[in-house]
Structure formats: C-alpha cells, structure tokens
Design a protein around this motif. Structure first.
Motif, mmCIF file in Angstrom:
data_model
loop_
_atom_site.group_PDB
_atom_site.id
_atom_site.type_symbol
_atom_site.label_atom_id
_atom_site.label_comp_id
_atom_site.label_asym_id
_atom_site.label_seq_id
_atom_site.Cartn_x
_atom_site.Cartn_y
_atom_site.Cartn_z
ATOM 1 N N GLU A 44 -31.175 -38.043 -3.272
ATOM 2 C CA GLU A 44 -31.762 -37.714 -1.982
ATOM 3 C C GLU A 44 -31.947 -38.999 -1.176
ATOM 4 O OE1 GLU A 44 -32.586 -34.764 -0.620
ATOM 5 O OE2 GLU A 44 -31.762 -33.686 -2.348
ATOM 6 N N ASP A 47 -31.087 -40.240 6.592
ATOM 7 C CA ASP A 47 -30.173 -40.847 7.543
ATOM 8 C C ASP A 47 -30.964 -41.631 8.580
ATOM 9 O OD1 ASP A 47 -31.237 -39.048 9.349
ATOM 10 O OD2 ASP A 47 -29.549 -37.659 9.242
ATOM 11 N N LYS A 53 -31.043 -35.938 3.191
ATOM 12 C CA LYS A 53 -29.734 -35.384 2.838
ATOM 13 C C LYS A 53 -29.405 -35.776 1.408
ATOM 14 C CE LYS A 53 -26.064 -37.405 4.424
ATOM 15 N NZ LYS A 53 -25.030 -37.979 5.305
#
Length: 255
Positions: A44, A47, A53
């Motif tokens: 995990e 960004d 993400k």
C-alpha cells in the motif's frame, strides 16, 4: 527503486553472466535479495495527491523479466563489439525478427531493413527495441547485399525524438526515437519502447561510431579499417591512436 537494491541486482546479473550461472539459480538469488530488502509482493502506498493505492513490487514474473531483458541486452552488446571488429569486411547490418505470432507489427515491418554500420540511426535503433524483444542484427558483406538484392537504407532526415509520458502521476517523460521509413509502398513509423532508444553496445564499450571526427574525411575503406581496429583493441587506446596517426602521416587523400 533504492540505489543499493539496483546495485545489488546489477552485481548478481554480472556474476551470472561472468560465471555462466543458470537462469534458475540467478533468478533465485534475485528473489532472495528482493525479499531481504523488503521489495516483494503488493504494498500500500500513496500517490502525489495523497490517495492510497496498491502497487506490485518484486514478483517471480518481474524477476524473470529483469533477468531476460538484461541477458538479451548483454548479448546484443557483445554481438555489437564482435560485429564492429569485422566492419572492414562486412559493413552492413540487417534487422532480423522472430516472425511468429508474438512479433509486434512494428517490429515485423522493420524486419529485413539494412543499414551501414555508421548510419547515425544505429546509435539509437538497436536491438532489443523494448520489453520482450527478440530481434537481432545480422552482419552482411557488400557482396551479400548485392546478391540478395537488398537496399541499404539511409536515414538522414527520417528520424527524430519525441517526449513520451512514462509516469502519469508525476508527469515523467522520456525521449523516444521516432523513425519513419517506406516499405513496399507503405509508410511505417517505428518507436522503440520508452527507455530503449539506445545501443547497448555503444553504452557498454564506449564506442560512438559517429564521434570520431578525426576520421570523417578518410576514404570509406580506411574508415572501416579504423573502426574495426578500434573494436579489436577496445582496451588498448594507444593502439588505436597509433593506427590513425600512421594513416594520417601516410598522406592519404580523401575521396
């Protein structure tokens, strides 16, 4: 990727090449390294906008890709040096592709094209042309080119570079070769994968065929002989310098 991880990966690959280690053993060593460094599996992350993400780090598939591509690049780098050693005899390079269902259409279009070894495009257009590329360059003599009825391509004014986005999140771009050529009445555009617009042999051996301004006015055969001599003595620069000095002192006349 972390610098130390890249360095350790490079060391394993170089050792594999030097010792002839099997692909299975080399890939096992890489897997062990990536796991020890914590660069393995899914992770995990966030960004630049702070959105979470899931990204895939090391995996068996990625290791296989790293190994195969580095071995292929090393093979073509070694092949390039061997070919330069013989350009005084066989100065033409022909693109050869594996013509099966896996061959990309743009690579297939390039299949069979012939270039002189000192054509400027070969500083950027050289196998492998991207991920999974299996293309090679075959060396030909002038007699073979004529016998096979081949046309030698001249690329001046036919290629340029364009910036291609390789990371949407941070807007990272890389310059990619764009080569336009005609074949059987059809116009083709060839772009290597981003990051592959280079000649691995030129990078590995430091031989830039286009950079030798001292010999640009030599008759073609003498120029070919110089490049061949230089490639054969890549670790002996004095030999190369003496060779060209003797040619210049002999009072050659450019044709």
């Amino acid at each position: 990727a972390q610098v130390d991880l890249l360095k350790d990966t490079k060391n394993i690959l170089e050792k594999s090449l030097k010792n002839g280690t099997s692909a299975r053993i080399a890939q096992k060593e890489l897997e062990k390294l990536f796991i020890e460094k914590g660069w393995w599996g899914k992770q995990e992350t966030e960004d630049k906008n702070g959105e979470k993400k899931t990204v895939q780090l090391g995996s068996k598939y990625r290791i296989k890709t790293i190994y195969k591509q580095n071995i292929q690049s090393a093979y073509n780098a070694g092949r390039y040096l061997e070919q330069l050693e013989n350009v005084d005899i066989a100065p033409y390079f022909q693109v050869i592709c594996v013509l099966d269902a896996r061959t990309r259409p743009e690579h297939r279009a390039l299949h069979g094209n012939v270039y002189r070894y000192d054509d400027p495009i070969l500083q950027y257009l050289h196998p492998p042309f991207g991920w999974g590329c299996r293309c090679i360059l075959r060396q030909l003599t002038e007699k073979q080119v004529k016998k096979l009825g081949l046309t030698v391509e001249k690329t001046e004014g036919k290629f340029t570079f364009r910036d291609v986005v390789v990371n949407q999140e941070i807007g990272l771009t890389k310059p990619v070769l764009e080569y336009t050529f005609e074949k059987k009445g059809k116009i083709h555009k060839f772009l290597p994968d981003p990051g592959w617009s280079n000649n691995p042999g030129k990078c590995a051996w430091g031989i830039d065929v286009q950079a030798y301004s001292k010999i640009k006015d030599l008759p073609r055969k003498l120029k070919d002989a110089f490049i061949s001599k230089m490639a054969q003595n890549i670790h002996n620069k004095n030999s190369c310098n003496n060779f060209i000095a003797n040619i210049i002192q002999s009072g050659f006349k450019a044709k």
